[in-house]
Design an enzyme around this catalytic site. Structure first.
Site, PDB file in Angstrom:
ATOM      1  N   ARG A 126       0.822  -1.220   0.000  1.00 25.61           N
ATOM      2  CA  ARG A 126       0.000   0.000   0.000  1.00 25.61           C
ATOM      3  C   ARG A 126       0.855   1.269   0.000  1.00 25.61           C
ATOM      4  O   ARG A 126       1.905   1.319   0.644  1.00 25.61           O
ATOM      5  CB  ARG A 126      -0.964  -0.047   1.184  1.00 25.61           C
ATOM      6  CG  ARG A 126      -1.905  -1.236   1.010  1.00 25.61           C
ATOM      7  CD  ARG A 126      -2.957  -1.289   2.048  1.00 25.61           C
ATOM      8  NE  ARG A 126      -3.860  -0.158   1.972  1.00 25.61           N
ATOM      9  CZ  ARG A 126      -4.789   0.096   2.889  1.00 25.61           C
ATOM     10  NH1 ARG A 126      -4.899  -0.681   3.952  1.00 25.61           N
ATOM     11  NH2 ARG A 126      -5.582   1.126   2.760  1.00 25.61           N
ATOM     12  N   GLN A 172      -6.494   9.309   6.943  1.00 23.60           N
ATOM     13  CA  GLN A 172      -5.238   8.770   7.478  1.00 23.60           C
ATOM     14  C   GLN A 172      -4.095   9.764   7.296  1.00 23.60           C
ATOM     15  O   GLN A 172      -3.303   9.979   8.209  1.00 23.60           O
ATOM     16  CB  GLN A 172      -4.904   7.447   6.799  1.00 23.60           C
ATOM     17  CG  GLN A 172      -5.900   6.344   7.147  1.00 23.60           C
ATOM     18  CD  GLN A 172      -5.618   5.042   6.445  1.00 23.60           C
ATOM     19  OE1 GLN A 172      -4.684   4.944   5.636  1.00 23.60           O
ATOM     20  NE2 GLN A 172      -6.418   4.028   6.734  1.00 23.60           N
ATOM     21  N   ASP A 318     -15.235   2.967   2.693  1.00 21.58           N
ATOM     22  CA  ASP A 318     -15.037   1.551   3.040  1.00 21.58           C
ATOM     23  C   ASP A 318     -16.246   0.682   2.703  1.00 21.58           C
ATOM     24  O   ASP A 318     -16.212  -0.529   2.913  1.00 21.58           O
ATOM     25  CB  ASP A 318     -14.722   1.420   4.536  1.00 21.58           C
ATOM     26  CG  ASP A 318     -13.360   2.006   4.870  1.00 21.58           C
ATOM     27  OD1 ASP A 318     -12.473   2.011   3.996  1.00 21.58           O
ATOM     28  OD2 ASP A 318     -13.179   2.467   6.014  1.00 21.58           O
ATOM     29  N   LYS A 345      -6.860   0.055  -1.445  1.00 24.47           N
ATOM     30  CA  LYS A 345      -7.291  -0.382  -0.113  1.00 24.47           C
ATOM     31  C   LYS A 345      -6.646  -1.743   0.192  1.00 24.47           C
ATOM     32  O   LYS A 345      -5.651  -2.098  -0.415  1.00 24.47           O
ATOM     33  CB  LYS A 345      -8.820  -0.422  -0.052  1.00 24.47           C
ATOM     34  CG  LYS A 345      -9.455   0.961  -0.170  1.00 24.47           C
ATOM     35  CD  LYS A 345      -9.110   1.819   1.028  1.00 24.47           C
ATOM     36  CE  LYS A 345      -9.705   3.207   0.918  1.00 24.47           C
ATOM     37  NZ  LYS A 345      -9.210   4.094   1.978  1.00 24.47           N
ATOM     38  N   ARG A 349     -10.135  -2.893  -4.622  1.00 24.00           N
ATOM     39  CA  ARG A 349     -11.528  -3.292  -4.378  1.00 24.00           C
ATOM     40  C   ARG A 349     -12.408  -3.215  -5.618  1.00 24.00           C
ATOM     41  O   ARG A 349     -13.456  -3.866  -5.665  1.00 24.00           O
ATOM     42  CB  ARG A 349     -12.124  -2.465  -3.225  1.00 24.00           C
ATOM     43  CG  ARG A 349     -11.555  -2.908  -1.905  1.00 24.00           C
ATOM     44  CD  ARG A 349     -12.220  -2.278  -0.708  1.00 24.00           C
ATOM     45  NE  ARG A 349     -11.705  -2.925   0.495  1.00 24.00           N
ATOM     46  CZ  ARG A 349     -11.683  -2.362   1.700  1.00 24.00           C
ATOM     47  NH1 ARG A 349     -12.146  -1.135   1.867  1.00 24.00           N
ATOM     48  NH2 ARG A 349     -11.205  -3.029   2.730  1.00 24.00           N
ATOM     49  N   ARG A 390     -13.352  -6.775   4.022  1.00 29.80           N
ATOM     50  CA  ARG A 390     -14.654  -6.234   3.616  1.00 29.80           C
ATOM     51  C   ARG A 390     -15.195  -6.946   2.368  1.00 29.80           C
ATOM     52  O   ARG A 390     -16.399  -7.032   2.166  1.00 29.80           O
ATOM     53  CB  ARG A 390     -14.567  -4.734   3.387  1.00 29.80           C
ATOM     54  CG  ARG A 390     -14.134  -3.982   4.650  1.00 29.80           C
ATOM     55  CD  ARG A 390     -14.524  -2.532   4.638  1.00 29.80           C
ATOM     56  NE  ARG A 390     -13.749  -1.775   5.621  1.00 29.80           N
ATOM     57  CZ  ARG A 390     -13.988  -1.761   6.926  1.00 29.80           C
ATOM     58  NH1 ARG A 390     -14.972  -2.468   7.440  1.00 29.80           N
ATOM     59  NH2 ARG A 390     -13.224  -1.040   7.734  1.00 29.80           N
TER      60      ARG A 390
HETATM   61  C1  S3P Z   1      -9.441   5.536   7.936  1.00 28.59           C
HETATM   62  C2  S3P Z   1      -9.463   6.278   6.786  1.00 28.59           C
HETATM   63  C3  S3P Z   1      -9.799   5.713   5.471  1.00 28.59           C
HETATM   64  C4  S3P Z   1     -10.496   4.367   5.590  1.00 28.59           C
HETATM   65  C5  S3P Z   1      -9.829   3.470   6.586  1.00 28.59           C
HETATM   66  C6  S3P Z   1      -9.813   4.109   7.956  1.00 28.59           C
HETATM   67  C7  S3P Z   1      -9.075   6.189   9.196  1.00 28.59           C
HETATM   68  O1  S3P Z   1      -8.614   5.534   4.733  1.00 28.59           O
HETATM   69  O2  S3P Z   1     -10.537   3.732   4.333  1.00 28.59           O
HETATM   70  O3  S3P Z   1     -10.489   2.227   6.674  1.00 28.59           O
HETATM   71  O4  S3P Z   1      -9.302   5.605  10.279  1.00 28.59           O
HETATM   72  O5  S3P Z   1      -8.545   7.305   9.140  1.00 28.59           O
HETATM   73  P1  S3P Z   1      -7.982   6.725   3.811  1.00 28.59           P
HETATM   74  O6  S3P Z   1      -7.495   7.803   4.694  1.00 28.59           O
HETATM   75  O7  S3P Z   1      -6.865   6.054   3.067  1.00 28.59           O
HETATM   76  O8  S3P Z   1      -9.103   7.151   2.920  1.00 28.59           O
END
Ligand code: S3P
Length: 433
Positions: A126, A172, A318, A345, A349, A390
């Protein structure tokens, strides 16, 4: 080494009952991290006992934080203060968790010691430059393997605040920068192209750190302290999502999902399903630990295809595997655009869902940033989740309405986000083994 687990989901009858899904993954990760950096002892209630969040707890323990688990879903975090973590030469294993690794990269960038963050096969594929590049602008030094994990975080780098506009909507990345910002001189500002989940912002405020935020923008300065607090983790909307789709598509079903987190940055699927004709009511809406929560009551309703409004994408990032299953039995065509993030992801996906649905006889066309799905009948057949939790749960839902059994390979990673899924699902009418 994770043991291999394959499932078969059999067509069944109507779903009934009350399904209490586990605690929110995003909130659980953040509660551990802020609790660790706080002065004093924090109590987390409703903690997700998943492999992802347990991996984050284990990383923090390796860094010298005492974390007790007095009961299931309870954690007591003995905070060491902002500068109290201890370095380790051991690699810090984030398992399958992108959230764990990316947020920890920001947190560790401000430490005096070096660290190495590693992950499993999926996490090792990733993209990490999305965090390491802006962190480097703040003064951090983090080595990647061509943009991929492991991450080697060099300690002792003085950080400075920056104003950063995210190229893609990512909670994130935003959170990694805010966590690094705790250690930075001056102000750190993050601006988002679309607002994303704001748990880091809300929780920093709950731990007493001065922060200003509004949808799409957050700002804080370094040099304050975090104060231990209690965190009530709501049930995870993303885990509830599988049951929302399942009860919507299985004739005769009614399910109640109590105390689900309803942060508007998470509930895009609720809006999407309603646009498709779903019958989902929110009861008992209230505030718990500063977060909106409510009981969801979902009844079967005939669904029709939609052109998904792109503005909903970040609020349901998600939930696309589950949406694709709903679209497969809806009347007419569903079109998704602006969702290229799905390709990076836990699996790609779009590709994984397209391959699996095609194997079940669904007509689905892939585009670089989405898909077009012709609703109709889901057949029996063999699918592969590619280790993506998922996807595995979404095909379990597909099996409920398929014309024959649906085999799903590689389901062990369901434990990363939803331990006990099989038992809960079978308890309300799934036939999953
Ligand atoms: C998350 C942010 C999302 C999400 C992940 C959890 C988080 O990812 O897909 O399951 O807890 O900040 P991205 O920031 O890559 O969109």
């Amino acid at each position: 080494m994770v043991t291999r687990l394959d499932w078969t989901s059999q067509p069944g009858g109507a779903l009934h009952g009350s399904v209490r899904v586990p605690g929110d993954k995003s909130v659980s990760h953040r509660a551990l991290m802020l609790g660790a950096l706080a002065d004093g002892t924090s109590h987390i209630h409703g903690f997700l006992e998943g492999e992802d969040t347990r991996a984050t707890a284990a990383v923090l323990q390796r860094l010298g934080v005492r974390i007790e688990a007095p009961a299931e879903g309870e954690r007591v975090v003995h905070g060491v203060g902002l500068h109290g973590l201890r370095g380790t030469a051991q690699p810090l294993d984030c398992g399958n968790a992108g959230t764990g690794m990316r947020l920890l990269a920001g947190l560790l960038a401000g430490q005096a010691f070096d660290s190495t963050l590693v992950g499993d096969e999926s996490l090792s594929r990733r993209p990490m430059r999305r965090v390491t590049e802006p962190l480097a602008r703040m003064g951090a030094r983090i080595d990647t393997q061509d943009g991929l994990p492991p991450l080697r975080v060099h300690g002792g780098q003085p950080l400075r605040g920056i104003s950063y506009t995210l190229p893609v909507a990512s909670a994130q990345v935003k959170s990694a920068l805010l966590l690094a910002g705790l250690y930075a001189r001056g102000e750190t500002e993050v601006i988002e192209p679309h607002p994303t989940r704001d748990y880091t912002e809300r929780m920093l405020a709950a731990f007493g750190w001065p922060i200003t935020f509004e949808p799409g923008r957050a700002r804080l300065s370094g040099g304050h302290a975090l104060h231990a607090t209690e965190v009530d983790v709501p049930a995870d909307f993303s885990s509830a999502a599988f049951f929302l789709v399942a009860a919507s598509i299985v004739p005769g079903s009614t399910l109640r999902l109590p105390s689900v987190g309803l942060n508007p940055r998470r509930t895009g699927l609720l809006k999407a399903l309603r646009l498709m004709g779903a019958d989902i009511r929110v009861e008992n809406e209230r505030s718990s630990g500063g977060e909106p929560v409510g009981d969801l009551v979902v009844r079967h309703a005939p669904l029709h295809g939609i052109e998904l409004p792109e503005a909903l994408v970040p609020d349901m990032i998600d939930e696309f595997p589950a949406l694709f299953v709903a679209a497969s039995v809806a009347q007419g065509r569903t079109v998704v655009r602006g969702a290229a993030e799905l390709r990076v992801k836990e699996s790609d996906r779009i590709a994984t869902m397209a391959a699996g649905l095609r194997a079940l006889g669904v007509a689905i066309g892939e585009t670089p940033d989405g898909a077009a799905i012709e609703g109709g009948v889901i057949g029996g057949g063999a699918t592969d989740s590619h280790g993506d939790h998922r996807i595995a749960m979404s095909f379990a839902v597909a099996g409920l309405v398929a014309t024959g059994p649906v085999r799903i390979d590689d389901c062990a990673n369901v434990a990363t986000s939803f331990p006990g899924f099989t038992a809960l699902a079978n308890g309300c009418g799934f036939r999953l083994a």
